[in-house]
Write a protein that holds these residues in place. Sequence first.
Motif, PDB file in Angstrom:
ATOM      1  N   UNK A   9       0.826  -1.201   0.000  1.00  0.00           N
ATOM      2  CA  UNK A   9       0.000   0.000   0.000  1.00  0.00           C
ATOM      3  C   UNK A   9       0.866   1.259   0.000  1.00  0.00           C
ATOM      4  N   UNK A  10       1.962   1.217   0.747  1.00  0.00           N
ATOM      5  CA  UNK A  10       2.867   2.368   0.795  1.00  0.00           C
ATOM      6  C   UNK A  10       3.464   2.656  -0.577  1.00  0.00           C
ATOM      7  N   UNK A  11       3.781   1.600  -1.313  1.00  0.00           N
ATOM      8  CA  UNK A  11       4.332   1.771  -2.663  1.00  0.00           C
ATOM      9  C   UNK A  11       3.309   2.426  -3.580  1.00  0.00           C
ATOM     10  N   UNK A  12       2.073   1.947  -3.528  1.00  0.00           N
ATOM     11  CA  UNK A  12       1.019   2.512  -4.372  1.00  0.00           C
ATOM     12  C   UNK A  12       0.761   3.967  -4.003  1.00  0.00           C
ATOM     13  N   UNK A  13       0.715   4.268  -2.721  1.00  0.00           N
ATOM     14  CA  UNK A  13       0.499   5.653  -2.286  1.00  0.00           C
ATOM     15  C   UNK A  13       1.612   6.568  -2.787  1.00  0.00           C
ATOM     16  N   UNK A  33       0.735  -7.962  -2.445  1.00  0.00           N
ATOM     17  CA  UNK A  33       0.484  -6.811  -1.569  1.00  0.00           C
ATOM     18  C   UNK A  33       0.375  -5.521  -2.383  1.00  0.00           C
ATOM     19  N   UNK A  34       1.145  -5.410  -3.461  1.00  0.00           N
ATOM     20  CA  UNK A  34       1.038  -4.229  -4.314  1.00  0.00           C
ATOM     21  C   UNK A  34      -0.286  -4.247  -5.074  1.00  0.00           C
ATOM     22  N   UNK A  35      -0.684  -5.425  -5.569  1.00  0.00           N
ATOM     23  CA  UNK A  35      -1.985  -5.536  -6.226  1.00  0.00           C
ATOM     24  C   UNK A  35      -3.112  -5.177  -5.267  1.00  0.00           C
ATOM     25  N   UNK A  36      -2.944  -5.565  -4.014  1.00  0.00           N
ATOM     26  CA  UNK A  36      -3.934  -5.191  -2.999  1.00  0.00           C
ATOM     27  C   UNK A  36      -3.959  -3.680  -2.814  1.00  0.00           C
ATOM     28  N   UNK A  37      -2.791  -3.057  -2.839  1.00  0.00           N
ATOM     29  CA  UNK A  37      -2.731  -1.599  -2.723  1.00  0.00           C
ATOM     30  C   UNK A  37      -3.411  -0.902  -3.886  1.00  0.00           C
ATOM     31  N   UNK A  38      -3.368  -1.523  -5.068  1.00  0.00           N
ATOM     32  CA  UNK A  38      -4.005  -0.936  -6.246  1.00  0.00           C
ATOM     33  C   UNK A  38      -5.523  -1.091  -6.231  1.00  0.00           C
ATOM     34  N   UNK A  39      -6.040  -1.961  -5.343  1.00  0.00           N
ATOM     35  CA  UNK A  39      -7.466  -2.304  -5.359  1.00  0.00           C
ATOM     36  C   UNK A  39      -8.362  -1.076  -5.205  1.00  0.00           C
ATOM     37  N   UNK A  40      -8.069  -0.244  -4.236  1.00  0.00           N
ATOM     38  CA  UNK A  40      -8.883   0.948  -4.003  1.00  0.00           C
ATOM     39  C   UNK A  40      -8.238   2.223  -4.544  1.00  0.00           C
ATOM     40  N   UNK A  41      -7.189   2.057  -5.319  1.00  0.00           N
ATOM     41  CA  UNK A  41      -6.488   3.222  -5.864  1.00  0.00           C
ATOM     42  C   UNK A  41      -7.147   3.685  -7.156  1.00  0.00           C
TER      43      UNK A  41
END
Length: 551
Positions: A9-13, A33-41
């Motif tokens: 999530x930190x990477x996506x942010x 975990x990065x794909x998860x971060x992209x989920x709500x991005x």
Amino acid sequence: MSDLKHGGQAIVDSLKQHGVDRAFIVPGESYLAVLDGLYNSDIQTIVCRHEAACTYMADAHGKFTGKPGIAMVTRGPGAAQAYTGIHTAWQDGVPLILFVGLIPIADRQRESFQEFDPIQWFGSQCKRVFILDEVSRSSEIVAKAFHAALEGRPGPVVVGLPEDIIQQPFENQNHPVIPVAQGAVTQSELQSIIDALSMAKKPLVFVGGQNWDAQTCQKLTKFAEDNHIPIIHDWRASDRIPFDSPAHAGYLGYGRADGCADLLDSADVLLTIGTVLGDVASDGYTLRQSFDQVNYVVNLDTSLRGHSGATTSHIAASPISFIKAITEYKLDELDAKSRLSWFNHCHKQQRQDSAFPEITLSSNSYEKYASMTLVMKELVKIIPEDAIYSFGAGNHCLWAQKFLPTKVFPSQLSSRNGAMGYSVPAGIAAALESPERLSVVVTGDGEFMMNEAELSTSVRYKAPILIIVMDNGQFGTIRQHQEAHYPDRVSGTQLQNPDFALMAQSFGAHGITVNSDERVEEQVAEAMRVVSKDRKTVVMHVITDPAELNP
């Protein structure tokens, strides 16, 4: 203000903080975990069908926007297949960041599933390789990757993401964006260049590389036209000066006109901006190699990697900062008459080189061959002024380079390292970034089949492109070399192709078979109508004579 989140999530942010609005990916369990971060991005996730296509799209995005294209792949085989795109971005000097999922740290050096060493694999073909071994540095590594991709001569950066590290939660605070220096030019350097150009009877400006924008191109065009200085383009970078500008003098590199080589060698002052006089532009280090020639080089790369020939002065500045400075000057009229004659001569040659030959419609029977030159001629008649052209590698590119009018920047996307399979992914990236502009892809049968699966990406993400496939049933460029070195001994270059129009339809695109000259005009009009009005990807399957290897 900090909060608890996992590394992905930190990477996506942090990507969002750096202005990223689109990422090109092939998913893998190593970076869930990065794909998860992209989920709500609100970063658009473009799922590609092959890692090479994924990185080609990121490369094209970097060329088109000047901002790093973002690609994400998994470890081992995924990273290996992305390598071609990294090499493309490295040789073209394009900002690109490739995120690669890695095995957990505890599994290292045990020959675990899909294990590889990112530094050894990519270290010679990118600017930096970062390995995220501490989750608290997630945002910092992203910031440093962006800075590395953009500073000096732009290029690709690889970021390795161990699977266990990016899953860990931590108290995150985004690292600020690191500013990138654009270089500068001193008053004395400017005056030296102005004086040299003013005294020159045959000045020439050679342009290419990265760090350009539309306003900079417009300023350079006006400066060149006002002062009667011709502009010649680097190979596959012919969109810095409008195609029909009186300052346009053509392009160097493979497929260039003989007259363009003569211009380079006979210019008494050469000002290179944004690129270097390298292998391809100099015809294998044979053009403009005398050490007594006057060559000013404007390039942010302090090492001038790839440059050959003499260097009178090196100005460490980007095209944007340099052109902003020099366009405030006007040349003295010392040799204005000679300069004007040279200026007109250069453009006249460019117009002759890019003119369509007289074409007599063939009497081919149905299901025979069509003329690729005629297809280009009919297309140019109705193409929008701001069309974007993408092509990869092969003799078919000569038709695109020679005839398609690049009138605004950016409008030409291609690979300068001879990477096949680039054209369709690049066209998709352009259509996604500027859906209001027509994206045209020119490809050959060999190149098209290397990434034809991305037709599904074009259709799925509503990124319509017009694809012109030149089908001569062979790897034409290699066949041409083969005939030169081993006449009448064709070996290993012939292909068996499917019906590309039917293939297009199976993907949900529109297919047109062009196999005679008689209907080319109406078929080009049909293709333009479908892609522009119906917003649907079109494949024009142009079946050409195998003997037609050049325009």
